[in-house]
Design a protein around this motif. Structure first.
Motif, PDB file in Angstrom:
ATOM      1  N   GLN A   4       1.280   3.940 -10.737  1.00  0.00           N
ATOM      2  CA  GLN A   4       1.806   2.971 -10.347  1.00  0.00           C
ATOM      3  C   GLN A   4       1.315   1.543 -10.751  1.00  0.00           C
ATOM      4  O   GLN A   4       0.010   1.130 -11.224  1.00  0.00           O
ATOM      5  N   ARG A   5       2.288   0.734 -10.408  1.00  0.00           N
ATOM      6  CA  ARG A   5       2.295  -0.976 -10.570  1.00  0.00           C
ATOM      7  C   ARG A   5       2.901  -1.281  -9.515  1.00  0.00           C
ATOM      8  O   ARG A   5       3.514  -1.887  -9.819  1.00  0.00           O
ATOM      9  N   PRO A   6       1.622  -1.615  -8.948  1.00  0.00           N
ATOM     10  CA  PRO A   6       2.484  -1.986  -7.626  1.00  0.00           C
ATOM     11  C   PRO A   6       3.341  -3.623  -7.798  1.00  0.00           C
ATOM     12  O   PRO A   6       4.294  -3.908  -7.613  1.00  0.00           O
ATOM     13  N   LEU A   7       2.463  -4.476  -8.845  1.00  0.00           N
ATOM     14  CA  LEU A   7       2.441  -5.733  -8.972  1.00  0.00           C
ATOM     15  C   LEU A   7       4.016  -5.446  -9.703  1.00  0.00           C
ATOM     16  O   LEU A   7       5.234  -7.012  -9.724  1.00  0.00           O
ATOM     17  N   LEU A   8       4.692  -4.459 -10.954  1.00  0.00           N
ATOM     18  CA  LEU A   8       5.579  -4.241 -11.870  1.00  0.00           C
ATOM     19  C   LEU A   8       6.934  -4.223 -10.647  1.00  0.00           C
ATOM     20  O   LEU A   8       7.860  -4.249 -10.602  1.00  0.00           O
ATOM     21  N   THR A   9       6.501  -2.898  -9.640  1.00  0.00           N
ATOM     22  CA  THR A   9       7.180  -3.066  -8.792  1.00  0.00           C
ATOM     23  C   THR A   9       7.768  -4.575  -8.144  1.00  0.00           C
ATOM     24  O   THR A   9       8.953  -4.034  -7.738  1.00  0.00           O
ATOM     25  N   ALA A  10       7.152  -4.741  -7.102  1.00  0.00           N
ATOM     26  CA  ALA A  10       7.081  -6.354  -6.741  1.00  0.00           C
ATOM     27  C   ALA A  10       8.740  -7.093  -7.401  1.00  0.00           C
ATOM     28  O   ALA A  10       9.208  -7.895  -7.689  1.00  0.00           O
ATOM     29  N   MET A  11       7.982  -7.211  -8.388  1.00  0.00           N
ATOM     30  CA  MET A  11       8.719  -7.626 -10.008  1.00  0.00           C
ATOM     31  C   MET A  11       9.781  -7.574 -10.227  1.00  0.00           C
ATOM     32  O   MET A  11      10.775  -8.206 -10.149  1.00  0.00           O
TER      33      MET A  11
END
Lengths: 283, 293
Positions: A4-11
């Motif tokens: 889970q890496r919400p930031l990376l997914t957003a990026m």
């Protein structure tokens, strides 16, 4: 998803959207240019948002006299020429490749491998490297300014033959054995068993070949000298030249839009077949 | 190659291969051998007599500075197109492989330039970079760049590269995405458990595993840049200014159809054929290797 890496997914999404914008921007600009009138299209900066003259431009482009100062066929006729050329190339390539792959896989006959290699060689001779002598052949056969001259020299296909050969090789031997026991001759076997079995491959190949045929440029440029035979893709070049004197960008970009619409519709509408065709033919 | 169970020999197979072979002979093999023959001939200035000169056309080409420049330019152009479109496609595919929701939507939105004819791609970019009206040249003025590809050879080359690379991104993206999706998840998961972050995994696992695809795409992109970009050059620059964008395919066309130098053009054709054959051989040897593992 591994972690889970919400930031990376957003990026990831941001980068994908940027990529889509980069890829779609030229097409968007074309569309916007096709929706304004000619007065707006000579004022810098050019608009980034669509205007209200889309249908007016469409009507002018399709049925008008073309750009002022040029002599060209009406755009609807060029679209028809392109369609005829694309369909003839696609069907022609598929038909002759199916037949020759059938012969090479299912018959034992003298010079079989010789024929195979001869077909293979065509892969190494793109039109671009033998334009002048091929043009001479077509001219001496009296095929200039005809649909035959536009299409026949392009319909030999090593890639399509190889692809059908691969497909036929995966058909189980038992198919032929049982067909023969039931008394089917070669052509019966071809039409009743092989063709239905390779239906999706044919469709996938058709998508690729239609785009290939529609987008031909150099060859039509050489073979057609009469304006009635010009294709839509060719016409853009003449319009760009005319644009130096009278920049009617709204009409030019509308023509460009019409020229790229059919293959884009085919790619988007038959995406699955398109991807299949692309990966199959290049192996 | 041949089916274990097959039909007996008869005239039928000859009829079946006849159309393909006839077209191959008339429109491929005969013109190609004509090109080869013509490349040994020199025609006088009035086209009245021709002389058989063996390799003189080739020698002339090898001494012709314009031709050698065009050769170097083509290699630079292909390398730039391949690098630009492949690296962009790789980045996009890498991120597309990560997103689960919407991956297909992104794919749909990214693949359509494939359907745009090269000459149209050229037209779109010429329009955006038009020195007086173009939207991008207008924007460039604010950062102090005076864009005019009709006068500036480097800018003309850049524009042709942009248009050619733009069109090819779709193709590269599809192949990279397919290659990444075929990597077993367990390999990636094992690395994640060992504490490798996404960037590290990409560099040490994903990129090496898709190396065959990279190599394959390199060949395909080179072939594309060498032979399929005629339309782009023809629409954008016509080889100019001052031959700054005259790549080999454009030169063959220009010398043959505009300059009417038959022998020289034919010799160039033969050299190009040798190049295609070389690239095709490389491509096929690679494909054979891929089949083995």
């Amino acid at each position: 998803m591994i972690e889970q890496r919400p930031l990376l997914t957003a990026m990831s999404h941001i980068i994908m959207v940027l990529g889509v914008i980069l890829v779609a921007f030229p097409i968007w600009i074309t569309f916007v240019a096709a929706t304004h009138d000619d007065i707006r299209m000579v004022q810098a900066p050019l608009p980034l948002l669509p205007g209200e003259h889309f249908f007016e431009n469409l009507d002018k482009t399709l049925f008008g006299v073309g750009l002022s100062g040029t002599e060209s066929a009406p755009v609807w006729l060029m679209l028809l020429n392109s369609l005829a050329m694309a369909l003839m190339i696609a069907f022609g390539k598929i038909a002759i490749s199916l037949l020759s792959a059938f012969a090479i896989v299912y018959f034992k006959f003298p010079f079989r491998m010789g024929f195979f290699w001869m077909i293979f060689i065509t892969l190494m001779l793109p039109v671009e490297v033998r334009i002048l002598p091929t043009f001479e052949v077509v001219a001496s056969l009296g095929m200039l300014n005809s649909y035959w001259g536009l299409t026949v020299p392009l319909i030999a296909s090593a890639t399509a033959t190889f692809m059908f050969r691969q497909v036929f090789l995966t058909v189980p031997d038992e198919m032929l054995e049982s067909a023969r026991i039931d008394g089917a001759g070669p052509m019966r076997f071809f039409f009743d068993i092989l063709l239905p079995l390779s239906r999706t491959n044919i469709a996938a190949l058709f998508v690729i070949l239609f785009i290939y045929g529609w987008n031909q440029y150099l060859w039509p440029l050489l073979v057609t000298t009469e304006t009635d035979m010009t294709t839509i893709v060719m016409s853009i070049k003449q319009m760009l030249e005319a644009a130096e004197q009278s920049p009617q960008w709204n009409i030019i970009m509308m023509t460009a839009l019409l020229a790229m619409l059919p293959p884009i519709v085919v790619v988007i509408g038959m995406q699955k077949l398109f991807v299949q065709g692309l990966t199959e033919t290049d192996k | 190659m041949l089916k274990r169970v097959h039909f007996p020999s008869s005239p039928l197979p000859y009829l079946l291969v006849a159309p393909q072979i006839a077209i191959t002979l008339v429109f491929f093999i005969w013109p190609a051998s004509q090109a080869m023959y013509q490349s040994f001939l020199i025609e006088d200035a009035f086209g009245l007599s021709t002389e058989f000169v063996w390799f003189e056309n080739y020698e002339l080409l090898m001494e012709d500075k314009q031709y050698l420049d065009s050769f170097g330019r083509t290699i630079f152009f292909s390398a730039a197109v391949a690098f630009l479109s492949m690296s962009l496609a790789l980045v996009l595919a890498g991120f597309a492989d990560r997103v689960i929701r919407g991956a297909m939507v992104y794919r749909t939105l990214l693949i359509w330039p494939y359907a745009v004819a090269p000459v149209l791609a050229g037209a779109l970019w010429v329009f955006m970079f038009n020195p007086t009206l173009g939207i991008i040249s207008y924007a460039l003025e604010f950062v102090g760049v005076n864009w005019n590809h009709y006068l500036n050879g480097e800018q003309a080359m850049a524009l042709v590269i942009f248009a050619a690379a733009w069109k090819q991104i779709a193709y590269n993206f599809l192949f990279y995405l397919a290659a990444m999706q075929s990597i077993p998840r367990s390999v990636i998961e094992a690395a994640a458990i060992d504490g490798a972050g996404p960037m590290r995994r990409f560099i040490t696992i994903v990129f090496p595993l898709i190396a065959p695809t990279t190599f394959f795409l390199l060949v395909i992109n080179a072939v594309y840049a060498f032979f399929d970009t005629f339309g782009i050059v023809h629409a954008v620059t016509q080889g100019g200014p001052a031959n700054a964008t005259t790549i080999l395919v454009y030169k063959v066309y220009n010398d043959g159809f505009v300059g009417l130098d038959l022998g020289g053009s034919a010799a160039q054709s033969v050299i190009l054929m040798a190049l295609v054959i070389g690239m095709t051989v490389v491509q096929f040897r690679f494909v054979e290797r891929k089949v083995q593992y």
